[in-house]
Design a protein around this motif. Structure first.
Motif, PDB file in Angstrom:
ATOM      1  N   PRO A 165       1.407   5.780  -4.115  1.00  0.00           N
ATOM      2  CA  PRO A 165       1.972   6.592  -5.199  1.00  0.00           C
ATOM      3  C   PRO A 165       1.086   6.577  -6.435  1.00  0.00           C
ATOM      4  CG  PRO A 165       3.624   5.088  -4.304  1.00  0.00           C
ATOM      5  CD  PRO A 165       2.316   4.707  -3.705  1.00  0.00           C
ATOM      6  N   ARG A 166       0.404   5.452  -6.667  1.00  0.00           N
ATOM      7  CA  ARG A 166      -0.452   5.367  -7.848  1.00  0.00           C
ATOM      8  C   ARG A 166      -1.632   6.327  -7.706  1.00  0.00           C
ATOM      9  NH1 ARG A 166      -2.483   0.093  -8.100  1.00  0.00           N
ATOM     10  NH2 ARG A 166      -0.875  -0.753  -6.727  1.00  0.00           N
ATOM     11  N   VAL A 167      -2.213   6.357  -6.520  1.00  0.00           N
ATOM     12  CA  VAL A 167      -3.337   7.275  -6.296  1.00  0.00           C
ATOM     13  C   VAL A 167      -2.880   8.725  -6.457  1.00  0.00           C
ATOM     14  CG1 VAL A 167      -5.009   8.116  -4.596  1.00  0.00           C
ATOM     15  CG2 VAL A 167      -4.541   5.664  -4.803  1.00  0.00           C
ATOM     16  N   MET A 168      -1.714   9.028  -5.894  1.00  0.00           N
ATOM     17  CA  MET A 168      -1.206  10.394  -5.953  1.00  0.00           C
ATOM     18  C   MET A 168      -0.991  10.832  -7.400  1.00  0.00           C
ATOM     19  SD  MET A 168      -1.136  11.277  -2.835  1.00  0.00           S
ATOM     20  CE  MET A 168      -0.099  12.690  -2.541  1.00  0.00           C
ATOM     21  N   LYS A 169      -0.411   9.862  -8.150  1.00  0.00           N
ATOM     22  CA  LYS A 169      -0.118  10.172  -9.549  1.00  0.00           C
ATOM     23  C   LYS A 169      -1.407  10.391 -10.342  1.00  0.00           C
ATOM     24  CE  LYS A 169       2.893   7.939 -12.559  1.00  0.00           C
ATOM     25  NZ  LYS A 169       3.639   6.664 -12.660  1.00  0.00           N
ATOM     26  N   GLY A 170      -2.426   9.609  -9.990  1.00  0.00           N
ATOM     27  CA  GLY A 170      -3.695   9.687 -10.727  1.00  0.00           C
ATOM     28  C   GLY A 170      -4.520  10.925 -10.400  1.00  0.00           C
ATOM     29  N   LEU A 171      -4.100  11.658  -9.360  1.00  0.00           N
ATOM     30  CA  LEU A 171      -4.915  12.782  -8.899  1.00  0.00           C
ATOM     31  C   LEU A 171      -5.144  13.823  -9.995  1.00  0.00           C
ATOM     32  CD1 LEU A 171      -3.877  13.675  -5.221  1.00  0.00           C
ATOM     33  CD2 LEU A 171      -6.032  12.749  -6.067  1.00  0.00           C
ATOM     34  N   LYS A 172      -4.062  14.083 -10.717  1.00  0.00           N
ATOM     35  CA  LYS A 172      -4.188  15.171 -11.698  1.00  0.00           C
ATOM     36  C   LYS A 172      -5.169  14.821 -12.814  1.00  0.00           C
ATOM     37  CE  LYS A 172       0.061  14.139 -14.426  1.00  0.00           C
ATOM     38  NZ  LYS A 172       0.153  12.746 -14.106  1.00  0.00           N
ATOM     39  N   ASP A 173      -5.326  13.497 -13.082  1.00  0.00           N
ATOM     40  CA  ASP A 173      -6.277  13.096 -14.127  1.00  0.00           C
ATOM     41  C   ASP A 173      -7.673  12.831 -13.578  1.00  0.00           C
ATOM     42  OD1 ASP A 173      -4.095  13.140 -15.844  1.00  0.00           O
ATOM     43  OD2 ASP A 173      -3.610  11.041 -15.331  1.00  0.00           O
ATOM     44  N   ALA A 174      -7.813  12.935 -12.285  1.00  0.00           N
ATOM     45  CA  ALA A 174      -9.102  12.551 -11.702  1.00  0.00           C
ATOM     46  C   ALA A 174     -10.180  13.583 -11.998  1.00  0.00           C
ATOM     47  CB  ALA A 174      -8.939  12.385 -10.191  1.00  0.00           C
ATOM     48  N   ASP A 175     -11.393  13.092 -11.898  1.00  0.00           N
ATOM     49  CA  ASP A 175     -12.551  13.963 -12.057  1.00  0.00           C
ATOM     50  C   ASP A 175     -12.441  15.079 -11.027  1.00  0.00           C
ATOM     51  OD1 ASP A 175     -16.030  13.177 -12.554  1.00  0.00           O
ATOM     52  OD2 ASP A 175     -15.086  15.102 -11.913  1.00  0.00           O
ATOM     53  N   PRO A 176     -12.479  16.345 -11.478  1.00  0.00           N
ATOM     54  CA  PRO A 176     -12.274  17.463 -10.537  1.00  0.00           C
ATOM     55  C   PRO A 176     -13.224  17.425  -9.351  1.00  0.00           C
ATOM     56  CG  PRO A 176     -12.380  18.228 -12.809  1.00  0.00           C
ATOM     57  CD  PRO A 176     -12.700  16.779 -12.856  1.00  0.00           C
ATOM     58  N   SER A 177     -14.436  16.871  -9.573  1.00  0.00           N
ATOM     59  CA  SER A 177     -15.379  16.838  -8.453  1.00  0.00           C
ATOM     60  C   SER A 177     -14.921  15.866  -7.362  1.00  0.00           C
ATOM     61  CB  SER A 177     -16.771  16.420  -8.955  1.00  0.00           C
ATOM     62  OG  SER A 177     -16.710  15.083  -9.415  1.00  0.00           O
ATOM     63  N   GLU A 178     -14.061  14.898  -7.729  1.00  0.00           N
ATOM     64  CA  GLU A 178     -13.612  13.903  -6.743  1.00  0.00           C
ATOM     65  C   GLU A 178     -12.213  14.173  -6.241  1.00  0.00           C
ATOM     66  OE1 GLU A 178     -14.010   9.784  -7.981  1.00  0.00           O
ATOM     67  OE2 GLU A 178     -15.782   9.768  -6.664  1.00  0.00           O
ATOM     68  N   TYR A 223       0.797  -1.230   0.000  1.00  0.00           N
ATOM     69  CA  TYR A 223       0.000   0.000   0.000  1.00  0.00           C
ATOM     70  C   TYR A 223       0.825   1.273   0.000  1.00  0.00           C
ATOM     71  CZ  TYR A 223      -3.912  -3.079   0.945  1.00  0.00           C
ATOM     72  OH  TYR A 223      -4.837  -4.056   0.851  1.00  0.00           O
ATOM     73  N   LEU A 224       1.935   1.270   0.724  1.00  0.00           N
ATOM     74  CA  LEU A 224       2.675   2.519   0.890  1.00  0.00           C
ATOM     75  C   LEU A 224       4.016   2.524   0.149  1.00  0.00           C
ATOM     76  CD1 LEU A 224       2.106   2.950   4.760  1.00  0.00           C
ATOM     77  CD2 LEU A 224       0.645   3.745   2.886  1.00  0.00           C
ATOM     78  N   GLY A 225       4.433   1.346  -0.338  1.00  0.00           N
ATOM     79  CA  GLY A 225       5.747   1.211  -0.976  1.00  0.00           C
ATOM     80  C   GLY A 225       5.841   2.021  -2.271  1.00  0.00           C
ATOM     81  N   ARG A 226       7.070   2.087  -2.817  1.00  0.00           N
ATOM     82  CA  ARG A 226       7.324   2.916  -3.983  1.00  0.00           C
ATOM     83  C   ARG A 226       6.435   2.530  -5.174  1.00  0.00           C
ATOM     84  NH1 ARG A 226      11.771   3.036  -7.140  1.00  0.00           N
ATOM     85  NH2 ARG A 226      12.546   1.165  -6.128  1.00  0.00           N
ATOM     86  N   LYS A 227       6.174   1.206  -5.289  1.00  0.00           N
ATOM     87  CA  LYS A 227       5.301   0.784  -6.379  1.00  0.00           C
ATOM     88  C   LYS A 227       3.927   0.387  -5.870  1.00  0.00           C
ATOM     89  CE  LYS A 227       9.110  -0.821  -9.205  1.00  0.00           C
ATOM     90  NZ  LYS A 227       9.899  -2.004  -9.578  1.00  0.00           N
ATOM     91  N   GLY A 228       3.605   0.837  -4.671  1.00  0.00           N
ATOM     92  CA  GLY A 228       2.349   0.436  -4.039  1.00  0.00           C
ATOM     93  C   GLY A 228       1.175   1.322  -4.446  1.00  0.00           C
ATOM     94  N   LEU A 229       0.092   1.174  -3.705  1.00  0.00           N
ATOM     95  CA  LEU A 229      -1.151   1.862  -4.037  1.00  0.00           C
ATOM     96  C   LEU A 229      -1.050   3.387  -3.895  1.00  0.00           C
ATOM     97  CD1 LEU A 229      -4.205   1.697  -4.729  1.00  0.00           C
ATOM     98  CD2 LEU A 229      -4.632   1.521  -2.267  1.00  0.00           C
TER      99      LEU A 229
END
Ligand code: DAH
Length: 338
Positions: free
Chosen positions: A41-54, A33-39
């Motif tokens: 960092p993936r969520v953080m990276k995906g933030l910019k592409d996420a639906d602005p409302s979410e 969950y917290l490792g370099r290739k874990g969940l």
């Protein structure tokens, strides 16, 4: 992953963390969950592409994952390593160790073992007999017929079978002689029973050590020499012995054997009741009638016998004032005897 899914995954992660049973499992969860290739960092990276409302909601959840799971894993790690004692960093080497308490020998055992050891040097072996004895061996074979007045003091605990709880260790003399030809050299320690009312010096249940030496030409002088040696070895090098005439049905002549007081050296003190002497044993030359009972030839052998109270010896040797202390099982008392 939308916010709802992420919230569910966080709950799963926390649950995994709570139930992990080993430090290795905790580490795997951290990596997942917290490792370099874990969940995370993936969520953080995906933030910019996420639906602005979410986006705000997702950011909050990512933060929650990092904080809560991180804290939980840290706490669980401490818990697990504390239980196994494996975490060297948390181990305080200056704490006192855990000692397993060693027991000590009971004063009664000490007297019996020390006595057996002293007599072993003179060639005596140890024999034992049962606590439940026949009236024959406890009395008749020892030349004490049923009408004998000395039985009064030993009117004892009879069993319905007609047997009794032995009043003395002397019947073991009979048992030994019944089963082997002379020469005999034994001591026989054991428990005895009398219908005594308990007080500071009496107990209905006590111990004796019997001695028996049978061979050609054994004399009273041998008994005296042996008792003098025993007295010095047990109580101290300056202790002497004296013999007083007495009566026992199974010895002729019979004596009572006293040790000079090891506390005052014979001058008189409270231990020896100001007499300078301490009564230790009954003894004598084995009566020919006893030899006849066990099939020994009284014309061919002679022997001496003695019997002494173990509690009494323990009390005078260690300065114990009340016999009941020996049976109370009070560890504060018992641990004084190493
Ligand atoms: N059995 C005796 C008693 O209980 C002690 C005793 C006296 C034992 C004389 C002996 C002996 O072997 O010879 O009082």
């Amino acid at each position: 992953m939308n916010a709802e899914e992420l919230a569910g995954t966080i709950q799963e992660a926390l649950e995994e963390g709570r139930t992990a049973a080993a430090p290795e499992a905790l580490e795997a969860i951290r990596v997942k969950y917290l490792g370099r290739k874990g969940l995370l960092p993936r969520v953080m990276k995906g933030l910019k592409d996420a639906d602005p409302s979410e986006r705000a909601q997702l950011g909050k959840l990512a933060n929650q994952l990092k904080q809560e799971l991180g804290k939980l894993l840290g706490a669980r790690k401490q818990e697990l390593s504390g239980a196994s004692g494996a975490d060297a960093a948390n181990f305080d080497y200056t704490l006192p160790g855990q000692w397993r308490q060693l027991g000590t020998r009971h004063p009664i055992s000490r007297v019996i073992e020390d006595t057996a050891e002293i007599f072993a040097r003179l060639g005596f072996t140890v024999a034992e007999g049962p606590d439940v004895e026949t009236g024959y061996r406890n009395f008749e074979a020892l030349n004490t017929p049923p009408h004998h007045p000395s039985l009064d003091a030993q009117d004892t605990f009879w069993l319905e079978s007609g047997e009794l709880l032995r009043t003395q260790t002397s019947p073991v003399q009979i048992r030994v002689m019944e089963t082997q030809p002379p020469p005999v050299r034994v001591i026989t320690p054991g428990r005895c029973y009398r219908r005594d009312t308990t007080d500071a010096t009496h107990s209905a249940n006590f111990h004796q050590i019997e001695g028996l030496y049978v061979d050609k030409c054994v004399s009273l002088a041998d008994l005296k020499g042996t008792m003098a040696y025993f007295a010095r070895e047990l109580m101290g090098p300056s202790v002497g012995v004296r013999f007083r005439p007495h009566f026992f049905p199974f010895t002729e002549p019979s004596v009572e054997c006293d040790f000079s007081c090891h506390v005052c050296g014979g001058k008189g003190c409270s231990v020896c009741k100001h007499s300078g002497w301490i009564e230790i044993a009954g003894a004598g030359m084995v009566d020919p009638r006893v030899f006849k009972r066990v099939g020994y030839d009284p014309a061919g052998v002679t022997g001496y016998a003695f019997g002494m109270g173990v509690e009494r010896i323990a009390m005078v040797k260690y300065g114990i004032k009340d016999i009941r202390m020996l049976y109370d099982n009070d560890v504060r008392f018992l641990k004084q005897f190493k």
